[in-house]
Design a protein around this motif. Structure first.
Motif, PDB file in Angstrom:
ATOM      1  N   PRO A 118      41.243 -75.335  10.467  1.00  0.00           N
ATOM      2  CA  PRO A 118      41.609 -76.012   9.223  1.00  0.00           C
ATOM      3  C   PRO A 118      42.814 -76.931   9.410  1.00  0.00           C
ATOM      4  CG  PRO A 118      42.392 -73.753   9.190  1.00  0.00           C
ATOM      5  CD  PRO A 118      41.633 -73.917  10.470  1.00  0.00           C
ATOM      6  N   GLU A 119      42.993 -77.835   8.483  1.00  0.00           N
ATOM      7  CA  GLU A 119      44.122 -78.771   8.525  1.00  0.00           C
ATOM      8  C   GLU A 119      45.443 -78.075   8.221  1.00  0.00           C
ATOM      9  OE1 GLU A 119      45.577 -82.710   5.985  1.00  0.00           O
ATOM     10  OE2 GLU A 119      43.465 -82.111   5.969  1.00  0.00           O
ATOM     11  N   VAL A 120      45.431 -77.131   7.286  1.00  0.00           N
ATOM     12  CA  VAL A 120      46.639 -76.398   6.895  1.00  0.00           C
ATOM     13  C   VAL A 120      46.440 -74.922   7.220  1.00  0.00           C
ATOM     14  CG1 VAL A 120      48.108 -75.690   4.962  1.00  0.00           C
ATOM     15  CG2 VAL A 120      47.234 -78.033   5.071  1.00  0.00           C
ATOM     16  N   ARG A 121      47.432 -74.304   7.912  1.00  0.00           N
ATOM     17  CA  ARG A 121      47.317 -72.906   8.294  1.00  0.00           C
ATOM     18  C   ARG A 121      48.633 -72.187   8.048  1.00  0.00           C
ATOM     19  NH1 ARG A 121      43.977 -72.516  13.929  1.00  0.00           N
ATOM     20  NH2 ARG A 121      43.306 -70.554  12.939  1.00  0.00           N
ATOM     21  N   PHE A 122      48.549 -70.885   7.910  1.00  0.00           N
ATOM     22  CA  PHE A 122      49.751 -70.066   7.860  1.00  0.00           C
ATOM     23  C   PHE A 122      50.373 -70.000   9.254  1.00  0.00           C
ATOM     24  CE2 PHE A 122      47.462 -68.517   4.118  1.00  0.00           C
ATOM     25  CZ  PHE A 122      48.480 -68.510   3.175  1.00  0.00           C
ATOM     26  N   ALA A 123      51.691 -69.857   9.293  1.00  0.00           N
ATOM     27  CA  ALA A 123      52.395 -69.822  10.576  1.00  0.00           C
ATOM     28  C   ALA A 123      51.888 -68.672  11.443  1.00  0.00           C
ATOM     29  CB  ALA A 123      53.900 -69.666  10.334  1.00  0.00           C
ATOM     30  N   GLY A 124      51.737 -68.962  12.723  1.00  0.00           N
ATOM     31  CA  GLY A 124      51.364 -67.918  13.667  1.00  0.00           C
ATOM     32  C   GLY A 124      49.895 -67.857  14.001  1.00  0.00           C
ATOM     33  N   PHE A 125      49.068 -68.667  13.341  1.00  0.00           N
ATOM     34  CA  PHE A 125      47.615 -68.631  13.593  1.00  0.00           C
ATOM     35  C   PHE A 125      47.186 -69.925  14.261  1.00  0.00           C
ATOM     36  CE2 PHE A 125      48.304 -65.849   9.910  1.00  0.00           C
ATOM     37  CZ  PHE A 125      47.774 -64.673  10.406  1.00  0.00           C
ATOM     38  N   THR A 126      46.569 -69.809  15.413  1.00  0.00           N
ATOM     39  CA  THR A 126      46.142 -70.991  16.180  1.00  0.00           C
ATOM     40  C   THR A 126      44.715 -70.887  16.701  1.00  0.00           C
ATOM     41  OG1 THR A 126      47.093 -70.030  18.199  1.00  0.00           O
ATOM     42  CG2 THR A 126      48.509 -71.512  16.902  1.00  0.00           C
ATOM     43  N   ASP A 127      44.107 -69.709  16.625  1.00  0.00           N
ATOM     44  CA  ASP A 127      42.765 -69.517  17.189  1.00  0.00           C
ATOM     45  C   ASP A 127      41.707 -70.314  16.429  1.00  0.00           C
ATOM     46  OD1 ASP A 127      43.848 -67.794  19.008  1.00  0.00           O
ATOM     47  OD2 ASP A 127      43.252 -65.968  17.920  1.00  0.00           O
ATOM     48  N   ASP A 128      40.673 -70.723  17.164  1.00  0.00           N
ATOM     49  CA  ASP A 128      39.531 -71.372  16.522  1.00  0.00           C
ATOM     50  C   ASP A 128      38.821 -70.385  15.603  1.00  0.00           C
ATOM     51  OD1 ASP A 128      40.141 -73.550  18.021  1.00  0.00           O
ATOM     52  OD2 ASP A 128      38.359 -73.461  19.302  1.00  0.00           O
ATOM     53  N   TRP A 129      38.239 -70.909  14.536  1.00  0.00           N
ATOM     54  CA  TRP A 129      37.386 -70.092  13.675  1.00  0.00           C
ATOM     55  C   TRP A 129      35.996 -70.012  14.316  1.00  0.00           C
ATOM     56  CZ3 TRP A 129      38.219 -70.831   7.704  1.00  0.00           C
ATOM     57  CH2 TRP A 129      39.587 -70.678   7.413  1.00  0.00           C
ATOM     58  N   GLU A 130      35.262 -68.963  13.974  1.00  0.00           N
ATOM     59  CA  GLU A 130      33.937 -68.749  14.562  1.00  0.00           C
ATOM     60  C   GLU A 130      32.852 -68.832  13.493  1.00  0.00           C
ATOM     61  OE1 GLU A 130      33.936 -65.097  16.696  1.00  0.00           O
ATOM     62  OE2 GLU A 130      35.590 -65.691  18.024  1.00  0.00           O
ATOM     63  N   GLN A 131      31.713 -69.353  13.898  1.00  0.00           N
ATOM     64  CA  GLN A 131      30.606 -69.502  12.948  1.00  0.00           C
ATOM     65  C   GLN A 131      29.809 -68.212  12.855  1.00  0.00           C
ATOM     66  OE1 GLN A 131      28.387 -73.315  12.365  1.00  0.00           O
ATOM     67  NE2 GLN A 131      26.680 -72.157  13.241  1.00  0.00           N
ATOM     68  N   ARG A 132      29.530 -67.797  11.623  1.00  0.00           N
ATOM     69  CA  ARG A 132      28.733 -66.607  11.354  1.00  0.00           C
ATOM     70  C   ARG A 132      27.712 -66.918  10.254  1.00  0.00           C
ATOM     71  NH1 ARG A 132      31.187 -65.177  15.257  1.00  0.00           N
ATOM     72  NH2 ARG A 132      32.457 -63.301  15.566  1.00  0.00           N
TER      73      ARG A 132
END
Length: 393
Positions: free
Chosen positions: A208-222
């Motif tokens: 996403p364009e905006v994230r909470f601090a500390g999160f950098t991993d890619d999201w996964e499709q389900r």
């Protein structure tokens, strides 16, 4: 209302005189807007129509040349505009002298000796609304009231200038509060739409364009069916339906959901498929894809599905609805619907850590703020309805 009633139920202290009946045409001048569709442009003189009555603001403009040609009489501060085509009888008061043009769907009422805020709200009373309705051409499409008929409508009012002023000021302040809460509610809804775009990945991206601090991993499709349980509704026997409380609350479609929550409307004594407190409820028939939650254990009919998902899943599905995803995969030429496979096989991008929880909490808090303002707005609108009944005749 009794025909001989001459005083309202509630009055400001010190006023006891009877109110008097007058024709609207005796206390205001009544004028027509232009009948032809104007030539619009990007700037110039603002052009108002029936859909602008609540704000008296518009994104349509006409030239100064056309305004001078067509408007010998035009709205000024303390004048009243009233809808007269489609919607008949909704009023609002002009608050400044900025030049504005208006269409035939509005009537301009120029007050003579009557407080405009008093008169505008007196015209919302049941007595005046009934008079307008009796003179409305309901067979016309859209229905309308002719300009000359407006002046023939009766209104009952106080002749005391001070009483008019007190009542007018009271309703002006109440309307300002309603407008404030409506504006804040609309702003929060727009904020939510914006954040749904920014805090969930856009098409072609897995972050996403905006994230909470500390999160950098890619999201996964389900697939939705792989991350949650989906229960398609099954309608009970219609003979068991009731409008008075019975054994089970029945949810059949979007009409049973208000402001994102199931609202009891029908009951049944027959248990078919059920959803539990906290489940997500999706409308699978027109409008297919709209979402809500349930704070009750309910029976779900064929028009809905129950989804056992968390707050993140709920907001993900709302985003899909806003973006029109479900409309693209509905079936049925005359009655759109979603089937079980459509829903189960729909793809979601999800974070695989507690980022999911934080996003859900953020949007839950935002929804709570929206609900708070909606409730305040509803309370104020109901207060105004009550006051219109009791402070006018």
């Amino acid at each position: 209302m009794k025909e001989n009633k001459t005083k309202p139920d509630i009055r400001f202290k010190g006023f006891t005189d009877d109110w008097e009946q007058r024709k609207l045409g005796e206390i205001v001048g009544i004028y027509d807007g232009v009948h032809q569709t104007p030539k619009y442009q990007d700037s110039g003189i603002m052009f108002l129509s029936v859909e602008n009555i609540s704000t008296l603001q518009s994104t349509k403009y006409i030239s100064e040349e056309d305004f001078k040609r067509d408007y010998k009489v035009y709205p000024q501060e303390n004048d009243i505009l009233m809808t007269r085509i489609g919607d008949v009888g909704t009023t609002n008061v002009m608050t400044d002298n900025t030049l504005k043009a208006y269409y035939v769907s509005l009537a301009l009422l120029k007050y003579k000796n009557t407080n405009p805020y008093f008169l505008s709200n007196a015209m919302q009373s049941n007595y005046v609304q009934k008079g307008l309705a009796n003179r409305t051409l309901k067979t016309a499409v859209p229905m309308k009231i002719n300009k000359d008929e407006i002046g023939k409508v009766d209104v009952i009012l106080t002749a005391a200038v001070e009483e008019q002023s007190k009542i007018g000021s009271y309703f002006k302040n109440l309307d300002n509060l309603i407008t404030l809460h409506q504006r804040e509610c609309n702003q929060l809804k727009e904020l939510k739409k914006t954040m749904l775009k920014k805090m969930f990945p856009r098409d072609g991206s897995n972050i996403p364009e905006v994230r909470f601090a500390g999160f950098t991993d890619d999201w996964e499709q389900r697939k939705l069916g792989d991350v949650t349980q989906i229960i398609m509704g099954q309608s009970p026997d219609g003979s068991t339906y009731s409008e008075t409380p019975k054994d089970y609350i029945l949810v059949q479609g979007n009409s049973d959901i208000k402001d994102g929550w199931v609202e009891p409307r029908l009951w049944t004594t027959q248990m078919t498929k059920k959803a539990d407190v906290g489940d997500l409820i999706m409308s699978v028939r027109a409008p297919a894809g709209s979402m809500g939650k349930t704070a009750y254990n309910v029976v779900i009919g064929r028009g809905v599905a129950a989804i056992k998902g968390n707050e993140f899943i709920f907001q993900s599905l709302i985003k899909k609805d806003i973006e029109g995803f479900w409309k693209k995969i509905t079936t049925g030429s005359t009655f759109e619907s979603l089937n079980s496979n459509d829903i189960k096989n729909s793809n979601l991008l999800v974070p695989v850590n507690e980022e999911q929880i934080k996003i859900g909490q953020y949007f839950s808090q935002l929804d709570n703020l929206i609900t708070l303002h909606q409730r305040e707005l509803e309370i104020l609108k109901n207060l105004k309805k009550t006051c219109l009944k009791r402070m006018f005749i």
